[in-house]
Scaffold this active site. Sequence first.
Site, mmCIF file in Angstrom:
data_model
loop_
_atom_site.group_PDB
_atom_site.id
_atom_site.type_symbol
_atom_site.label_atom_id
_atom_site.label_comp_id
_atom_site.label_asym_id
_atom_site.label_seq_id
_atom_site.Cartn_x
_atom_site.Cartn_y
_atom_site.Cartn_z
ATOM 1 N N ASP A 35 0.940 -1.126 -0.088
ATOM 2 C CA ASP A 35 0.167 -0.091 -0.119
ATOM 3 C C ASP A 35 1.009 1.316 0.180
ATOM 4 O O ASP A 35 1.880 1.382 0.770
ATOM 5 C CB ASP A 35 -1.003 0.029 1.258
ATOM 6 C CG ASP A 35 -1.917 0.900 1.096
ATOM 7 O OD1 ASP A 35 -3.137 0.620 0.814
ATOM 8 O OD2 ASP A 35 -1.672 2.072 1.223
ATOM 9 N N ILE A 36 0.526 2.273 -0.759
ATOM 10 C CA ILE A 36 1.291 3.389 -0.979
ATOM 11 C C ILE A 36 1.436 4.158 0.303
ATOM 12 O O ILE A 36 2.351 5.053 0.591
ATOM 13 C CB ILE A 36 0.855 4.065 -2.126
ATOM 14 C CG1 ILE A 36 2.010 5.162 -2.820
ATOM 15 C CG2 ILE A 36 -0.387 5.049 -1.873
ATOM 16 C CD1 ILE A 36 1.558 5.763 -3.884
ATOM 17 N N ASN A 92 -12.905 -3.090 1.986
ATOM 18 C CA ASN A 92 -13.860 -1.983 2.091
ATOM 19 C C ASN A 92 -14.845 -1.959 0.911
ATOM 20 O O ASN A 92 -14.253 -2.002 0.009
ATOM 21 C CB ASN A 92 -13.149 -0.619 2.308
ATOM 22 C CG ASN A 92 -12.338 -0.547 3.651
ATOM 23 O OD1 ASN A 92 -12.705 -0.846 4.754
ATOM 24 N ND2 ASN A 92 -11.260 -0.196 3.475
ATOM 25 N N VAL A 101 -10.654 3.330 -3.669
ATOM 26 C CA VAL A 101 -9.979 2.903 -4.938
ATOM 27 C C VAL A 101 -11.205 1.893 -5.497
ATOM 28 O O VAL A 101 -11.304 0.747 -4.547
ATOM 29 C CB VAL A 101 -8.800 2.532 -5.054
ATOM 30 C CG1 VAL A 101 -8.400 1.944 -6.195
ATOM 31 C CG2 VAL A 101 -7.915 3.508 -4.537
ATOM 32 N N HIS A 105 -10.030 -4.875 -3.553
ATOM 33 C CA HIS A 105 -8.773 -5.033 -3.028
ATOM 34 C C HIS A 105 -8.774 -5.572 -1.559
ATOM 35 O O HIS A 105 -9.985 -5.125 -0.924
ATOM 36 C CB HIS A 105 -7.721 -3.905 -3.179
ATOM 37 C CG HIS A 105 -8.705 -2.585 -2.541
ATOM 38 N ND1 HIS A 105 -9.393 -1.895 -3.360
ATOM 39 C CD2 HIS A 105 -8.373 -2.110 -1.459
ATOM 40 C CE1 HIS A 105 -9.812 -0.849 -2.564
ATOM 41 N NE2 HIS A 105 -9.224 -0.951 -1.495
ATOM 42 N N HIS A 107 -7.202 -5.481 2.008
ATOM 43 C CA HIS A 107 -5.802 -4.996 2.659
ATOM 44 C C HIS A 107 -5.178 -6.230 3.549
ATOM 45 O O HIS A 107 -5.957 -6.781 4.161
ATOM 46 C CB HIS A 107 -6.258 -3.910 3.673
ATOM 47 C CG HIS A 107 -6.823 -2.814 3.086
ATOM 48 N ND1 HIS A 107 -6.149 -1.664 2.986
ATOM 49 C CD2 HIS A 107 -7.975 -2.236 2.465
ATOM 50 C CE1 HIS A 107 -6.694 -0.530 2.267
ATOM 51 N NE2 HIS A 107 -7.915 -1.090 1.916
HETATM 52 P P1 5GP Z 1 -9.665 1.554 0.478
HETATM 53 O O1 5GP Z 1 -9.688 2.733 1.195
HETATM 54 O O2 5GP Z 1 -10.321 1.788 -0.809
HETATM 55 O O3 5GP Z 1 -9.989 0.272 1.021
HETATM 56 O O4 5GP Z 1 -8.225 1.334 0.000
HETATM 57 C C1 5GP Z 1 -7.449 1.926 -1.069
HETATM 58 C C2 5GP Z 1 -5.786 1.982 -0.446
HETATM 59 O O5 5GP Z 1 -5.341 2.186 -1.685
HETATM 60 C C3 5GP Z 1 -5.316 2.917 0.358
HETATM 61 O O6 5GP Z 1 -4.838 2.216 1.446
HETATM 62 C C4 5GP Z 1 -4.357 3.827 -0.501
HETATM 63 O O7 5GP Z 1 -3.283 4.189 0.328
HETATM 64 C C5 5GP Z 1 -3.994 2.698 -1.544
HETATM 65 N N1 5GP Z 1 -3.431 3.376 -2.924
HETATM 66 C C6 5GP Z 1 -4.324 4.089 -3.417
HETATM 67 N N2 5GP Z 1 -3.712 4.581 -4.545
HETATM 68 C C7 5GP Z 1 -2.634 3.899 -4.484
HETATM 69 C C8 5GP Z 1 -1.491 3.300 -5.720
HETATM 70 O O8 5GP Z 1 -1.511 4.109 -6.515
HETATM 71 N N3 5GP Z 1 -0.770 2.356 -5.414
HETATM 72 C C9 5GP Z 1 -0.618 1.989 -4.243
HETATM 73 N N4 5GP Z 1 0.403 0.869 -4.015
HETATM 74 N N5 5GP Z 1 -1.563 1.912 -3.280
HETATM 75 C C10 5GP Z 1 -2.617 2.834 -3.413
#
Ligand code: 5GP
Length: 118
Positions: A35-36, A92, A101, A105, A107
């Site tokens: 995760d970034i 999520n 996103v 996915h 986590h």
């Molecule tokens: P969500 O909140 O949708 O469950 O999690 C999305 C996750 O994707 C976040 O933890 C965010 O830091 C990660 N993320 C968003 N854009 C990117 C990206 O371009 N590269 C990577 N490696 N992680 C990303």
Amino acid sequence: MTDVWMEACPFCRIVRGQTDTRILYQDDLVTAFPDIRPIAPLHFLIVPNVHLESVNAVEAGHEAALGRMFTVARRLAETYHVTQSGYRLIVNTGPHAGQSVFHLHMHFIAGRHMPFRA
Ligand code: 5GP
Ligand code: ZN
């Protein structure tokens, strides 16, 4: 799902190798990468290679990829030696869960205590 959206989807771009993201694992069904913005010492994302917006788009034909995501989670736990200490897997979905996103996915979070209880 339009090609235009998949062009823009950050996780589709990672799956296709179009970014410099470090790939931890990839096969025909799923891809795992860090995760970034990690919220723990170990914070990885495991995604199906196919673009699915969220769990709301899941159908029976996706079960092989969805099951593989758990197998990869177990492998990551072994690789990073957290099988015993533990880890959390989160998917999520939608606004209340804070999905940001819209490519499904999982986590993989580990390496510290996680006080929040589901
Ligand atoms: P969500 O909140 O949708 O469950 O999690 C999305 C996750 O994707 C976040 O933890 C965010 O830091 C990660 N993320 C968003 N854009 C990117 C990206 O371009 N590269 C990577 N490696 N992680 C990303
Ligand atoms: Zn995508």
